[in-house]
Every structure is written in C-alpha cells, then in structure tokens.
Scaffold this motif. Structure first.
Motif, PDB file in Angstrom:
ATOM      1  N   VAL A  12      42.273  54.590  36.090  1.00  0.00           N
ATOM      2  CA  VAL A  12      42.739  53.241  36.449  1.00  0.00           C
ATOM      3  C   VAL A  12      42.498  52.972  37.923  1.00  0.00           C
ATOM      4  O   VAL A  12      42.070  51.882  38.324  1.00  0.00           O
ATOM      5  CB  VAL A  12      44.232  53.080  36.091  1.00  0.00           C
ATOM      6  CG1 VAL A  12      44.751  51.726  36.591  1.00  0.00           C
ATOM      7  CG2 VAL A  12      44.436  53.198  34.587  1.00  0.00           C
ATOM      8  N   TYR A  13      42.757  53.965  38.762  1.00  0.00           N
ATOM      9  CA  TYR A  13      42.549  53.825  40.204  1.00  0.00           C
ATOM     10  C   TYR A  13      41.078  53.522  40.501  1.00  0.00           C
ATOM     11  O   TYR A  13      40.765  52.648  41.315  1.00  0.00           O
ATOM     12  CB  TYR A  13      42.982  55.109  40.897  1.00  0.00           C
ATOM     13  CG  TYR A  13      42.951  55.054  42.411  1.00  0.00           C
ATOM     14  CD1 TYR A  13      44.109  54.797  43.138  1.00  0.00           C
ATOM     15  CD2 TYR A  13      41.766  55.258  43.121  1.00  0.00           C
ATOM     16  CE1 TYR A  13      44.100  54.757  44.532  1.00  0.00           C
ATOM     17  CE2 TYR A  13      41.739  55.214  44.509  1.00  0.00           C
ATOM     18  CZ  TYR A  13      42.906  54.961  45.206  1.00  0.00           C
ATOM     19  OH  TYR A  13      42.883  54.905  46.582  1.00  0.00           O
ATOM     20  N   LEU A  14      40.172  54.239  39.852  1.00  0.00           N
ATOM     21  CA  LEU A  14      38.740  54.058  40.110  1.00  0.00           C
ATOM     22  C   LEU A  14      38.208  52.745  39.549  1.00  0.00           C
ATOM     23  O   LEU A  14      37.376  52.085  40.185  1.00  0.00           O
ATOM     24  CB  LEU A  14      37.948  55.220  39.512  1.00  0.00           C
ATOM     25  CG  LEU A  14      38.094  56.589  40.180  1.00  0.00           C
ATOM     26  CD1 LEU A  14      37.201  57.612  39.469  1.00  0.00           C
ATOM     27  CD2 LEU A  14      37.731  56.530  41.657  1.00  0.00           C
ATOM     28  N   HIS A  15      38.683  52.342  38.361  1.00  0.00           N
ATOM     29  CA  HIS A  15      38.077  51.206  37.661  1.00  0.00           C
ATOM     30  C   HIS A  15      38.855  49.895  37.822  1.00  0.00           C
ATOM     31  O   HIS A  15      38.315  48.827  37.526  1.00  0.00           O
ATOM     32  CB  HIS A  15      37.912  51.538  36.179  1.00  0.00           C
ATOM     33  CG  HIS A  15      36.982  52.696  35.937  1.00  0.00           C
ATOM     34  ND1 HIS A  15      35.612  52.579  36.023  1.00  0.00           N
ATOM     35  CD2 HIS A  15      37.232  54.002  35.641  1.00  0.00           C
ATOM     36  CE1 HIS A  15      35.050  53.751  35.768  1.00  0.00           C
ATOM     37  NE2 HIS A  15      36.011  54.639  35.551  1.00  0.00           N
ATOM     38  N   GLY A  16      40.099  49.969  38.261  1.00  0.00           N
ATOM     39  CA  GLY A  16      40.816  48.750  38.628  1.00  0.00           C
ATOM     40  C   GLY A  16      41.470  47.990  37.501  1.00  0.00           C
ATOM     41  O   GLY A  16      42.088  46.953  37.752  1.00  0.00           O
ATOM     42  N   SER A  17      41.353  48.441  36.263  1.00  0.00           N
ATOM     43  CA  SER A  17      41.998  47.748  35.152  1.00  0.00           C
ATOM     44  C   SER A  17      42.223  48.711  33.998  1.00  0.00           C
ATOM     45  O   SER A  17      41.559  49.740  33.891  1.00  0.00           O
ATOM     46  CB  SER A  17      41.159  46.563  34.673  1.00  0.00           C
ATOM     47  OG  SER A  17      39.982  47.012  34.009  1.00  0.00           O
ATOM     48  N   ILE A  18      43.167  48.315  33.129  1.00  0.00           N
ATOM     49  CA  ILE A  18      43.453  49.133  31.957  1.00  0.00           C
ATOM     50  C   ILE A  18      42.250  49.178  31.022  1.00  0.00           C
ATOM     51  O   ILE A  18      41.882  50.225  30.500  1.00  0.00           O
ATOM     52  CB  ILE A  18      44.676  48.579  31.209  1.00  0.00           C
ATOM     53  CG1 ILE A  18      45.932  48.647  32.081  1.00  0.00           C
ATOM     54  CG2 ILE A  18      44.887  49.321  29.887  1.00  0.00           C
ATOM     55  CD1 ILE A  18      46.411  50.042  32.375  1.00  0.00           C
ATOM     56  N   SER A  19      41.614  48.024  30.825  1.00  0.00           N
ATOM     57  CA  SER A  19      40.489  47.952  29.881  1.00  0.00           C
ATOM     58  C   SER A  19      39.316  48.799  30.357  1.00  0.00           C
ATOM     59  O   SER A  19      38.701  49.529  29.564  1.00  0.00           O
ATOM     60  CB  SER A  19      40.054  46.504  29.683  1.00  0.00           C
ATOM     61  OG  SER A  19      39.668  45.917  30.922  1.00  0.00           O
ATOM     62  N   ALA A  20      38.979  48.714  31.643  1.00  0.00           N
ATOM     63  CA  ALA A  20      37.856  49.491  32.169  1.00  0.00           C
ATOM     64  C   ALA A  20      38.165  50.980  32.121  1.00  0.00           C
ATOM     65  O   ALA A  20      37.295  51.805  31.807  1.00  0.00           O
ATOM     66  CB  ALA A  20      37.535  49.066  33.590  1.00  0.00           C
ATOM     67  N   ALA A  21      39.406  51.351  32.423  1.00  0.00           N
ATOM     68  CA  ALA A  21      39.795  52.761  32.362  1.00  0.00           C
ATOM     69  C   ALA A  21      39.714  53.278  30.928  1.00  0.00           C
ATOM     70  O   ALA A  21      39.275  54.408  30.684  1.00  0.00           O
ATOM     71  CB  ALA A  21      41.203  52.949  32.912  1.00  0.00           C
ATOM     72  N   ALA A  22      40.128  52.448  29.969  1.00  0.00           N
ATOM     73  CA  ALA A  22      40.075  52.849  28.558  1.00  0.00           C
ATOM     74  C   ALA A  22      38.632  53.091  28.119  1.00  0.00           C
ATOM     75  O   ALA A  22      38.345  54.057  27.403  1.00  0.00           O
ATOM     76  CB  ALA A  22      40.734  51.783  27.687  1.00  0.00           C
ATOM     77  N   ARG A  23      37.729  52.207  28.553  1.00  0.00           N
ATOM     78  CA  ARG A  23      36.321  52.397  28.194  1.00  0.00           C
ATOM     79  C   ARG A  23      35.772  53.687  28.808  1.00  0.00           C
ATOM     80  O   ARG A  23      35.008  54.420  28.168  1.00  0.00           O
ATOM     81  CB  ARG A  23      35.490  51.192  28.665  1.00  0.00           C
ATOM     82  CG  ARG A  23      35.680  49.943  27.823  1.00  0.00           C
ATOM     83  CD  ARG A  23      34.604  48.904  28.126  1.00  0.00           C
ATOM     84  NE  ARG A  23      34.652  48.456  29.518  1.00  0.00           N
ATOM     85  CZ  ARG A  23      35.405  47.447  29.940  1.00  0.00           C
ATOM     86  NH1 ARG A  23      36.179  46.778  29.084  1.00  0.00           N
ATOM     87  NH2 ARG A  23      35.392  47.088  31.213  1.00  0.00           N
TER      88      ARG A  23
END
Length: 298
Positions: A12-23
C-alpha cells in the motif's frame, strides 16, 4: 506486527491505494483492507490517511517504512536466490578472495565456470586475510579463497593448490645462474617489501631470518600487485607471489622462483556449520584446475 501485515503495508505504501496494492499482491481488495486495518489496530496508530482518493502515509508509516526497507531488499535477494536454485544448474555464490588472486586466476576460473553454468550468479568481495575471516563469521560471504588461512575454531578449510614466492626484477639488474633466484643476492639491496601482506609475507620474513639475510625495505606494502607495479615504475626489485607475477608481466622485467623455494598453499575456507553448497563445490573444482594449469605456464 505479523509479516503478512507488513507485506500489505509495504504494498500500500509503494502503490498508494488498496486496489493497486491488491493487484501487486495478487489478492482481493477486501483482503488488503482487512489486513491493513488489523495492522493498524495491533499497532494502535493510523498508518494512512485518505486524501483525494489516495492513501497518504502518516509520519508513523514513514518511520516504519524506513525500518522495513532493508527487510524487503533482503527478501528480494532471497527470492532471487530461490529462483536460481529452482532452475536447473542455478545458484548464487558469495565469494571472498585475496587481492593477488583477484587479478587473474580467480576471474579466469569464474569465466570458465560460467561458460558451463551460465545461470549461476556471483557476488565477489576482495579482502585481506583478516577481513576475510570477519566476513565469513559475519555471513557477508559464503566462501573465502586465500593463502594459508588463519586458525579459527569456527572455520574449516581445504587446500586447493600450492604456489611459490618469486623475485621480480629488471632484466639487467641480476644475472642468476639457473632457473631459480638465490635469495642471498638480495643481501644489502633496496627491496620493495611485502612483510605486511599476511601469511605469505611471513614466509619470506622467516626465510630471511633463518639465513641471516638482511635487505633494506625502501617501501613496505600490504598488496602484492602494488609491490609489482611500484617495482616496474621504479626499476626496483620485490618478492611477490607467482600469480601476481604472471598477471603483471611486462617488457624489460623477469621473475624467477627463489632458492631456497618459498612455498605456500591456496585454500578455500568456510564456516564449520555452513559448508560449501553443491554449486560452490563445482566452482571450487574449476578453480583448482585453473590454479594447477596456471602454474604450468612459463
């Protein structure tokens, strides 16, 4: 904080969102949200704040990330090693070597080995003897290639080959008879000294003391290739190992093994509880052959 929670926080820290982190993690968004909430509950502090559709890390999250960064870098290295091991003929060797062997003979062995095992990766450190021991005990390297290894209760070693000390000098400085250089010819001469080079320097120092031989050390060095290069630049004489002499061959200079012979050994050293891996032993076999073959060269 459990590792899975730390992994989700990192994504989440690296990608900035829940959706991006999930992917990135290959899991569902609800799974990421649930794990992140559990992490914040267990810590008792918020890690992110929602702003314009993005999760902004709090000061506490930045502090946590500074500590977690090294952990995930090591995890990447571990995963790369695991991938190498999973591939046929793969592996990773963290190798420590003394500088004189790093000039030519070990690179030759590595090049030969990688032609046969191209998926094996190397991490090479160049150290003097005492530093090699510290690197082994600190687990910075897995295997050390050195001259006579210092005794240590946690280390094990095995001889790979022998070597000799040689005298490097300008062509016209001496006219020794035969194919060996009498050490007595160095009496009262200016010599670039190698007494500080560790176990091999001790071999020369001991031989000179036993023969009552005294020469003037105009410069004392810790590395054989510095002694060789300085001798070439100054037109001087030095006593170095034969592997450095071969690597630093130059017009107008020659080298001869000493009389009496001053021999030493080249060994591999590892932690007693951390013996060389299968792929490391394959490399050691190649290195042993390379050392033996290099000694056959004139």
């Amino acid at each position: 904080m459990r590792f899975r929670q730390l992994e989700v926080f990192h994504a989440v820290y690296l990608h900035g969102s829940i959706s991006a982190a999930a992917r990135a993690l290959g899991v569902s968004q609800p799974s990421v949200s649930k794990t992140l909430h559990h992490a914040e509950d267990s810590l008792g502090i918020p890690l992110f704040q929602l702003s314009r559709g993005r999760l902004i890390p709090t000061d506490e999250a930045h502090a946590l990330m500074r500590e977690a960064g090294d952990l995930f870098e090591r995890l990447d290295t571990l995963q790369q090693t695991a991938r190498n091991l999973a591939q046929a003929g793969g592996g990773h060797i963290r190798l420590g070597i003394v500088p004189s062997l790093a000039l030519d003979v070990v690179p030759q062995a590595m090049a030969q080995f990688r032609r046969e095992w191209p998926r094996v990766t190397f991490e090479v450190h160049t150290h003097h003897h005492d530093d090699l021991v510290r690197s082994l005990i600190g687990r910075e390297i897995d295997l050390a290639i050195a001259y006579t290894p210092p005794p240590h209760p946690r280390l094990t070693h095995q001889v790979l080959a022998e070597g000799e000390l040689v005298v490097l000098y300008p062509d016209k400085m001496f006219a020794p008879a035969g194919d060996r250089f009498p050490l007595d010819l160095l009496a009262d001469r200016d010599v670039i000294g190698v007494a500080a080079t560790g176990p091999i320097g001790d071999v020369l120092t001991r031989a000179a003391r036993e023969r009552g031989l005294a020469f003037r050390e105009t410069v004392s060095v810790q590395t054989f290739f510095i002694a060789a290069r300085l001798a070439q630049l100054e037109g001087g004489v030095t006593v170095i190992d034969e592997f450095t002499a071969r690597a630093w061959a130059a017009p107008g200079f020659r080298w001869l093994p000493t009389d009496p012979p001053l021999r030493f050994t080249i060994s591999w050293t590892a932690l007693e509880e951390r013996q060389p891996s299968r792929v490391a032993r394959l490399f050691l076999r190649t290195l042993e052959n390379t050392l033996v073959e290099s000694r056959r060269q004139p």
